[in-house]
Design a protein around this motif. Structure first.
Motif, short mmCIF file in Angstrom:
data_model
loop_
_atom_site.label_atom_id
_atom_site.label_comp_id
_atom_site.label_asym_id
_atom_site.label_seq_id
_atom_site.Cartn_x
_atom_site.Cartn_y
_atom_site.Cartn_z
N THR A 163 96.74 -43.22 25.61
CA THR A 163 98.03 -43.78 25.73
C THR A 163 98.28 -45.26 26.09
N ALA A 194 98.57 -50.12 17.69
CA ALA A 194 98.54 -48.81 18.50
C ALA A 194 98.16 -47.68 17.50
N CYS A 197 97.12 -44.31 18.64
CA CYS A 197 97.47 -44.06 20.29
C CYS A 197 98.84 -43.59 20.46
N MET A 199 102.29 -44.33 22.33
CA MET A 199 103.00 -45.29 22.84
C MET A 199 104.12 -45.04 23.78
N ALA A 221 107.48 -46.39 16.48
CA ALA A 221 106.03 -46.52 17.06
C ALA A 221 105.15 -46.46 15.85
N ALA A 226 101.10 -45.96 15.71
CA ALA A 226 100.84 -44.93 16.64
C ALA A 226 101.05 -43.69 16.13
#
Lengths: 429, 182
Positions: A163, A194, A197, A199, A221, A226
């Motif tokens: 995260t 990202a 990941c 976010m 995102a 992300a």
């Protein structure tokens, strides 16, 4: 653990999960639409058999939204494929175009309909499924094969993402919107900043945002790569969700000692309106630095920028003024469309404000030109148009023509630019 | 999943951030990949979103590609979750993409469908190859070789998804481990 890790732990039956773990997770909801639904159904039947039944009828939502108002025969065939599947499986959550149940853009309709609940997992055959993390759910986009797998099993093998935490504090100035915030963030970290990941967005500026504005943040995102975007539920979230569903849910929150792979902080009071220049969402520039960019078209719509509050922002700028270029408005859903008549600023409905400003006739709700689509799609670019758009992607050819240029912007900046015919910082209006 | 571990042929060289609209423009998303005739059509439109400065990818008369290997830069496959993207490459007859990094949904869809090997190079290869150069990808050895001079470039180990790739996709893997019935 972070909120993302806690949801994934609970839905995989593990006490603790860590970034990088590969785990089987229960699907709380599976969302599909007309573009990826037929292929998903094809995979489901191919792999589980022609008589197979879906894992749970209550956990599948089908919201056709992409190619609805078109003469394209295959697009109609695809919606017919969805209809036949819904009948065969007896699915309760199907929102059929051409009937009163039709909604429009799935990511705006999902929460409107109460299908998004904090603490749950949502998988959808659309990359912008990350939108729903704004209500504290783990929500992510998947392909047809994974969706077909979930349809049969109710589970999916996924890797727990690390995260990244984004702390946004300060008071948001009246000329900025959530769209500016997320364009700033993507511009700073890049379109792969990202990748893989989660976010997580937090801070007093996030707390102060409305639910619709939080959707805008999480929606994009994926434009930074992300896996999901997420915002911890608060009282606003709980009120929003409880007014739309009777189903019970259990919110989860990041622990005080949760580990974040990285953290970035913003004071939003110091930020300025921005655009993303062609042809990537991270190609950030200050709106005021692009004053010499003459434009041909303004587009306000989509899961990112076609919600009621997006139109309220645009109306505030356009009220009592005239647009200088072709201005296209596509409310995301029937409910947003209704809101254009029911929401008033100074005694005038949003629709009256827009009509007086000289916009094109307002289109019925759908994804429309956000992603180009069939040649007869409303607002699809045909040549070298320069467009300012409240949508989410400005890739080459994204709105139809490979020669057109798309500048992503907030509803304020898009509306201000519509009035002047060049990219305009809303503070200049 | 293409089950060859040795892939040989001309490469098609791209850049960073090859997005899903370049890979398969949205006007072709009315095609349903599980319908065989439409699967083939998707192949013929692979990379149809590229600007005209690029040579046509699916340039064989039957709508397939002469390029079994695609070379990319960073963030290959960014954008949409449309599975049509790896499918279009696979349906055109491409076997592997070799890129510096991937957007996660494209990578996942490539593995889940088994349509194409999404391989990561240790270093950037966009400048090491020109479209049409002959190359050989050796999946077992994790290498790609430029055949004109024998230069060998390392690929990263496949990692956690190796069992899914080896099985030939998500369903084959789930059957192997007993997650769903054979």
């Amino acid at each position: 653990m972070t909120i993302t890790e806690k949801i994934l732990a609970r839905e995989s039956g593990a006490k603790i999960v860590s970034p990088g773990d590969n785990i089987w997770v229960n699907a709380g909801m599976l969302l599909t639409h007309d573009v990826c639904g037929p292929g998903t159904i094809g995979i489901f039947h191919r792999e589980f058999g022609k008589d197979a039944k879906v894992f749970d009828r209550e956990k599948i939502v089908i919201l056709p939204d992409h190619y609805i108002f078109t003469a394209d025969e295959k697009a109609h065939r695809n919606v017919d494929t969805l209809r036949a599947f819904v009948k065969e499986q007896g699915l309760p959550y199907f929102y059929d175009p051409g009937t009163a149940s039709y909604c429009g853009v799935c990511h705006v309709a999902m929460p409107e309909l109460g299908h998004v609940r904090p603490g749950e997992t949502i998988f959808g055959t659309d990359s912008h499924t990350c939108t729903h993390g704004a209500l504290g759910a783990f929500s992510t986009g998947i392909g047809n094969t994974d969706a077909g797998f979930i349809m049969g099993t109710g589970k999916l093998l996924i890797k727990v993402p690390p995260t990244l935490r984004f702390v946004l504090d300060g008071e948001l100035p009246p000329y900025l919107s959530a769209k500016d915030l997320i364009l700033h963030i993507i511009g700073d970290i890049g379109v792969d900043g990202a990748t893989y990941c989660a976010m997580e967005f937090t801070g007093s500026a996030i707390d102060a945002l409305s639910i619709e504005e939080r959707f805008t943040i999480c929606n994009m995102a994926v434009e930074a790569g992300a896996k999901n975007g997420i915002i911890a539920p608060d009282l606003k979230t709980l009120a929003y969700v409880k007014s739309r569903t009777q189903k019970p849910f259990e919110p989860l929150y990041s622990d005080p000692d949760a580990k974040f792979a990285a953290e970035r902080r913003y004071d939003v009071s110091k930020l300025e309106p921005v655009v993303a220049k062609p042809h990537l969402p991270d190609n950030k520039a200050l709106a005021r630095a692009c004053r010499d960019v003459r434009i041909d078209q303004v587009y306000i719509g989509s899961c990112t920028g076609g919600k009621l509050e997006d139109f309220v922002m645009a109306a505030k700028i356009m009220k009592g003024r005239k647009v200088a270029v072709r201005t296209l408005l596509v409310p995301a859903t029937r409910q947003v469309e209704k809101g254009l008549d029911e929401t008033k600023i100074g005694g005038q409905s949003l629709r009256q404000i827009f009509e007086a400003a000289g916009v094109e006739p307002i289109a019925p709700p759908s994804c429309a030109a956000c992603l180009g689509g069939p040649v007869d799609t409303f607002g699809r670019t045909k040549g070298n148009e320069v467009v300012v758009s409240t949508t989410n992607r400005n890739f080459i050819g994204r709105m139809g023509s490979k020669e057109s240029q798309i500048y992503l912007a907030s509803p304020y900046t898009a509306a201000a630019s519509a009035l002047t015919g060049h990219i305009t910082d809303p503070r200049d209006i | 999943m293409p089950n060859e571990t040795l892939i040989r042929g001309p490469v098609y060289v791209l850049e960073d951030n090859i997005d899903t609209d370049l890979l398969i423009p949205a006007c072709y998303l009315n095609l349903v990949p599980t319908i065989p005739e439409e699967y083939r059509k998707l192949g013929s439109y692979a990379l149809a979103g590229l600007p005209g400065t690029f040579p046509k990818f699916a340039s064989n008369p039957d709508g397939t590609t002469p390029y079994p290997i695609v070379i990319g830069g960073r963030n290959f496959g960014c954008g949409s979750s449309r599975e049509h993207a790896p499918i279009a490459l696979g349906a055109a007859g491409a076997k592997a993409v070799v890129a510096e990094s991937y957007a996660r949904i494209f990578f996942r869809n490539s593995v889940a469908t088994g349509e194409i090997f999404p391989l990561e190079s240790e270093k950037r290869l966009c400048g090491e190859f020109k479209t049409g150069d002959l190359a050989e990808v050796d999946i077992a050895k994790s290498t790609v070789t430029r055949l004109s001079d024998g230069a060998v470039f390392a690929l990263k180990p496949v990692g956690a998804v190796a069992p899914v790739i080896a099985a030939g996709g998500m369903f084959a893997y789930a059957r192997e481990i007993g997650m769903i019935k054979k």
